[in-house]
Design an enzyme around this catalytic site. Structure first.
Site, short mmCIF file in Angstrom:
data_model
loop_
_atom_site.label_atom_id
_atom_site.label_comp_id
_atom_site.label_asym_id
_atom_site.label_seq_id
_atom_site.Cartn_x
_atom_site.Cartn_y
_atom_site.Cartn_z
N MET A 108 4.37 -3.66 12.51
CA MET A 108 4.18 -3.47 13.81
C MET A 108 4.29 -2.54 15.04
O MET A 108 5.26 -1.76 15.98
CB MET A 108 5.78 -3.91 13.98
CG MET A 108 5.48 -5.52 14.22
SD MET A 108 6.94 -7.05 13.96
CE MET A 108 8.79 -6.37 13.46
N GLY A 109 3.97 -1.10 14.09
CA GLY A 109 3.83 0.11 14.76
C GLY A 109 5.26 1.19 14.68
O GLY A 109 5.98 0.36 13.97
N HIS A 159 6.51 5.28 10.85
CA HIS A 159 6.85 6.34 10.00
C HIS A 159 6.45 6.70 8.16
O HIS A 159 5.54 5.97 8.49
CB HIS A 159 8.26 6.10 9.62
CG HIS A 159 8.64 4.50 9.46
ND1 HIS A 159 8.59 4.19 7.99
CD2 HIS A 159 9.02 3.65 9.79
CE1 HIS A 159 9.06 2.96 7.83
NE2 HIS A 159 9.24 2.41 9.21
N GLY A 188 7.97 5.13 5.89
CA GLY A 188 7.08 4.84 5.28
C GLY A 188 5.55 3.91 5.58
O GLY A 188 5.00 3.98 4.23
N HIS A 189 5.78 3.74 6.05
CA HIS A 189 4.44 2.39 7.25
C HIS A 189 3.29 3.65 6.30
O HIS A 189 2.45 3.27 6.04
CB HIS A 189 4.03 2.87 8.14
CG HIS A 189 4.85 1.90 9.04
ND1 HIS A 189 6.13 2.50 10.05
CD2 HIS A 189 5.16 1.16 8.81
CE1 HIS A 189 6.28 1.24 10.60
NE2 HIS A 189 6.06 0.75 10.10
N GLN A 226 7.87 -2.32 -0.38
CA GLN A 226 8.46 -3.79 -1.18
C GLN A 226 9.80 -3.37 0.09
O GLN A 226 10.65 -4.62 -0.60
CB GLN A 226 8.78 -3.22 -2.20
CG GLN A 226 7.92 -3.40 -3.06
CD GLN A 226 7.55 -2.67 -4.34
OE1 GLN A 226 8.99 -1.00 -4.78
NE2 GLN A 226 6.79 -2.64 -5.78
N GLN A 229 9.76 -11.12 2.50
CA GLN A 229 8.02 -10.91 3.27
C GLN A 229 7.10 -10.64 2.16
O GLN A 229 5.82 -11.46 1.66
CB GLN A 229 8.63 -10.15 3.93
CG GLN A 229 6.82 -10.07 4.60
CD GLN A 229 6.27 -8.97 5.75
OE1 GLN A 229 7.44 -9.03 7.08
NE2 GLN A 229 6.43 -6.94 5.31
N VAL A 245 9.80 4.43 1.47
CA VAL A 245 10.53 5.04 0.74
C VAL A 245 11.55 5.71 1.97
O VAL A 245 11.81 4.37 2.70
CB VAL A 245 9.06 5.47 2.30
CG1 VAL A 245 9.54 7.36 2.40
CG2 VAL A 245 8.08 5.81 1.63
N ARG A 301 13.51 0.60 13.14
CA ARG A 301 14.92 -0.22 13.65
C ARG A 301 15.87 1.17 13.49
O ARG A 301 16.74 1.22 13.96
CB ARG A 301 15.23 -1.60 13.60
CG ARG A 301 14.26 -2.03 13.68
CD ARG A 301 15.03 -3.95 13.00
NE ARG A 301 14.24 -5.11 14.47
CZ ARG A 301 13.42 -5.36 13.52
NH1 ARG A 301 13.48 -5.20 12.61
NH2 ARG A 301 12.84 -6.22 14.05
#
Ligand code: AMP
Length: 289
Positions: free
Chosen positions: A31-32, A35, A37-38, A155, A160, A183, A194
């Protein structure tokens, strides 16, 4: 790197790239507000595929009426720079109107992929009715548009991940789901888009979540196998001024069903609401035990 907005243009571009050589394609749905993690998912996707696609789409059907759809951070320009640096071939950034048709905007309804009730009516799905229908629907659309061979998920969103693996299995989607570890910041806080909502004080309070999970891990490593004892420890640890646990649960990693005794691979999941100025920020985290 190309930034593409329309599904048909994405299909054409992927066809073109695939015709150039026989190759594999990977997708990272996001969803953009990207960071690290992505980026861990994105880098793995780039390394493991000839064509790498990152989708950036704040999906309206996975947000409830009182959730943060409108204020969710949208930072396409910065996200594109990060993707380009990471070696991504295509950023797919559709508008809601590119993904949902007029019928949806008129009736607020669309064709949905609905996972089984028992997989969604617990943990995050309990307080977010319809959330996983929205998630499966957008992910299913992305799989059909891209026809990717591999899709990368974190994870961090463990429920999800479980539900998407089940959807792929149940509906014979022809691709592999690759799960990537959580991460964290140096101090343990799980990275999340968030986290940008947190004031410095709220960020400090939010640390209770990961610390509570590490505490449970410590007890588990010392031989405590009763789920209730570990859950009570986590709830007591989190419960401080400015933070409230929504749930702390332990489920089997394989079935995602509740377990009482940790004699099999398990996962402990937590959601908590952190007060941040006048806002409340809902954060999730988990740890494998
Ligand atoms: P989102 O943009 O929040 O929908 O997340 C897109 C993907 O990135 C999902 O598969 C998430 O599980 C994954 N993700 C988000 N945060 C993290 C993190 N801290 N570590 C690993 N993966 C993450």
């Amino acid at each position: 790197m190309k930034i593409i907005h329309k599904p048909d243009d994405l299909r054409c571009e992927i066809e073109k790239l695939k015709n150039a050589k026989d190759c594999s394609s990977g997708l990272v749905p996001t969803m953009g507000a990207l960071h690290d993690g992505h980026l861990s998912l994105i880098k793995r996707c780039v390394n493991e595929n000839n064509i790498s696609i990152v989708s950036i789409f704040v999906n309206p059907t996975q947000f409830g009426p009182n959730e943060d759809y409108a204020k969710y951070p949208r930072t396409l320009e910065a996200d594109s720079v990060l993707c380009e640096k990471a070696g991504v071939d295509i950023v797919f950034a559709p508008a809601p109107e590119d993904i949902y048709d007029e019928y949806y905007f008129k009736h607020k309804e669309t064709t949905l992929i609905c996972p089984p009730y028992d997989t969604v009516n617990k943990l995050c799905g309990k307080s977010r009715p319809g959330h996983f229908d929205g998630v499966c629907t957008i992910v299913g659309k992305l799989f059909n548009i891209t026809k990717c061979n591999n899709a990368y998920f974190g994870q961090k969103d463990a429920q999800q991940l479980f539900i998407i693996k089940k959807m792929v299995n149940d509906l014979y989607f022809d691709l592999k789901i690759i799960s990537c570890p959580i991460v964290r910041e140096k101090d343990g806080l799980a990275l999340s888009s968030r986290n940008t909502y947190l004031t410095p004080e709220a960020r400090q309070t939010a640390l209770n979540i990961s610390q509570a999970l590490f505490k449970a891990e410590e007890l588990f490593n010392k031989g405590i196998k009763e789920a209730d004892t570990l859950i009570d420890t986590v709830l007591a640890y989190i419960d401080k001024p400015g933070i409230e646990a929504e749930y702390a649960e332990i489920v089997s990693l394989e079935t995602f069903e509740k377990i009482n005794l940790l004699n099999e691979k398990a996962i402990m999941l937590v959601a908590a609401k952190v007060s941040s100025g006048s806002a409340t920020v809902r954060l999730i985290d988990n740890i494998e035990l």
